[in-house]
Design an enzyme around this catalytic site. Sequence first.
Site, PDB file in Angstrom:
ATOM      1  N   ASP A   1      33.156  39.101  37.549  1.00 15.98           N
ATOM      2  CA  ASP A   1      34.179  39.584  38.477  1.00 15.98           C
ATOM      3  C   ASP A   1      34.130  38.751  39.763  1.00 15.98           C
ATOM      4  OD1 ASP A   1      36.092  42.169  38.622  1.00 15.98           O
ATOM      5  OD2 ASP A   1      35.221  41.870  40.608  1.00 15.98           O
TER       6      ASP A   1
ATOM      7  N   TYR B   1      40.164  41.510  48.393  1.00 14.39           N
ATOM      8  CA  TYR B   1      41.351  41.079  47.651  1.00 14.39           C
ATOM      9  C   TYR B   1      42.381  40.473  48.596  1.00 14.39           C
ATOM     10  CZ  TYR B   1      39.668  43.417  43.478  1.00 14.39           C
ATOM     11  OH  TYR B   1      38.935  43.769  42.376  1.00 14.39           O
TER      12      TYR B   1
ATOM     13  N   HIS C   1      34.036  44.220  30.516  1.00 12.54           N
ATOM     14  CA  HIS C   1      33.982  43.599  31.831  1.00 12.54           C
ATOM     15  C   HIS C   1      32.632  43.772  32.526  1.00 12.54           C
ATOM     16  CE1 HIS C   1      35.906  41.825  35.340  1.00 12.54           C
ATOM     17  NE2 HIS C   1      35.432  42.800  36.088  1.00 12.54           N
TER      18      HIS C   1
END
Length: 457
Positions: free
Chosen positions: A232, A378, A434
Site C-alpha cells: 500500500d 491522499y 491486500h
Amino acid sequence: MRLMKKTLIVAVGLVLASIVQKYRILQYPIAPPEMDLNKYWGFGNGAGYRENRAVEPFDISVQPKVIEDLKFHLNNPIKLHEPLEDVAFEYGFNSNYLQSIIKYWRDDYLPKWSERERYLKKFDHFQTEIQGLKIHFIHVKPKQVESKRILPILLLHGWPGSVREFYDFIPLLTTPNDRSDYVFEVIAPSLPGYGWSQAATKQNFDTTQISIIMRNLMMRLGHETFLLQGGDWGSIIGSNLAALFPENTLAYHSNTCLNFSPIAAFKAVISKLFPWLFYAKEHSVFFKSLGKFVVDAIEEGGYLHIQATKPDTIGTALSHNPIGLAAYNLEKFSSWTNNEFKHLNDGGLTKRYTLDSLLDNVMIYYITNSITTSQRLYSENFSTAQHLEMDRVAVKAPTACARFLYDVCHQTDYELKDKYVNMIQSTYHEEGGHFAAMEVSKILYDDFIQFVKKADL
C-alpha cells in the site's frame, strides 16, 4: 490533389515521429530530484528549532478515560438503517452485521482491553524526533542468532492499516530457522500522521517527504544500509526511498509493486488489449480486462476520491465516532482481502482474520485520533507528488514484486520494468489479498526469504 495527399502523408509521418520520440523519452528513467533532507514539518516556522535526536522508549498505554469514553459511545442506543433486502456488503458495511461488531467490541473485546494492550506492547516501542515530528516505531532485534547473518529491515505499512499488520510477520523475521541463513533486525514505524507518529502541520507532505524521514530514522538508528518491505502506501514510500537513496538501499521487496508513470499507463492499456503477449496464461486470473478494471476502479475508488480531495470532511465524520470509524475501516479489510466477500452478510471478515486483530487496528486509529491526519496523505500525494515524477526515477536496488491473487490490482512486469530496472523476482500467489503481512504472513515471509537469497546480500 497530389499535393494534399503528400501534405497529409508528411503530417501523419510527423505526428507518428513525434509520438515515437515522446515514447522514447518517457521510456528512460530520469535523475532523482534534489530534495531538502532536513525540511522542517513541525509546528510554526521552525525558527530556532533544535532537533532532539534522542531515541527513547515509548509507552503506548491508553488513558482509562479514553476507554471509558469509548464504552460510553458503544453503550448509546444505535439507530441504523436496515440494509436492503438480499444485500450483504454490496452497498458498504452491512448494518446488521455492524450491530454484531459493536456488541462484540463492547461486551467481549473491551472487557479484556488490558490483555489486548499487553499484546500491543509485546514488542519494544520507541520514539524519536525527526524534522520536527515525533516518530514512533517498533524495534525488534533477533535473539539466539547463532551463525545467522543479521540484516536490518524497514517495514512500512499503509492505509487503513497500522503497525498492527506486522505482529505475525515480525517474529518470522526475527526468529532463526533452518530455511534461511539470514535473520533480521526489524524497524516498523508508524507513518507520520498514523497511530502514534505525529502528523505534519504543513502542506506538501507526500510520500516522497515521508521516505526522507524514514531514511533519516534508519540513519539515526545506525543503519547506513538496510532492506525495505512494504505494501500500500508503504510500497510507494519504500519505492521512493530506494529511488532517492540507492546508497542506503540493500534491496526492496513489495507486495504492492506499482508504477504510475505515463509510459506505464500506456503499457497498461496495451497489456489489457493483448494480454497473451505480456504474461503466462496461468497468471491471467491476476489481471483484469480493461472493462473490469474500470468498473472495479469506480466501485472501489470512492474512498480515494474523497480522501484525495476532502480528507478533513470525512475525517470529521469519523473522529471520535467509533462506530463510523469501525465500519469505514473494516469495510476495506473485507473488500481488499477478497472482493467476492462483499456478497457475504458478514463481509467474510472472520474468514481470514480474528475480530480481535481487526479491532486492534481500529483501536490504534481511535485512541490516537489519527483518522483525519492519515487520510490527508491522499490529498498531499495526489496534489504534489506528480511534479516530482518519482515514478520515472529508477529503483536500481534488487527488487522483488509479490502478487497476492485477491489484492485490489496488479501490474505486469511489462509495466513495472521501466521503474524497477533490477527486478530479480516476480511471484504470483493464489492465496491472500491486500493485507498480506497480516493475512498470510508465512507466505509473505517465504517469498521474502527466497528474494533475499537471490539478492545474495
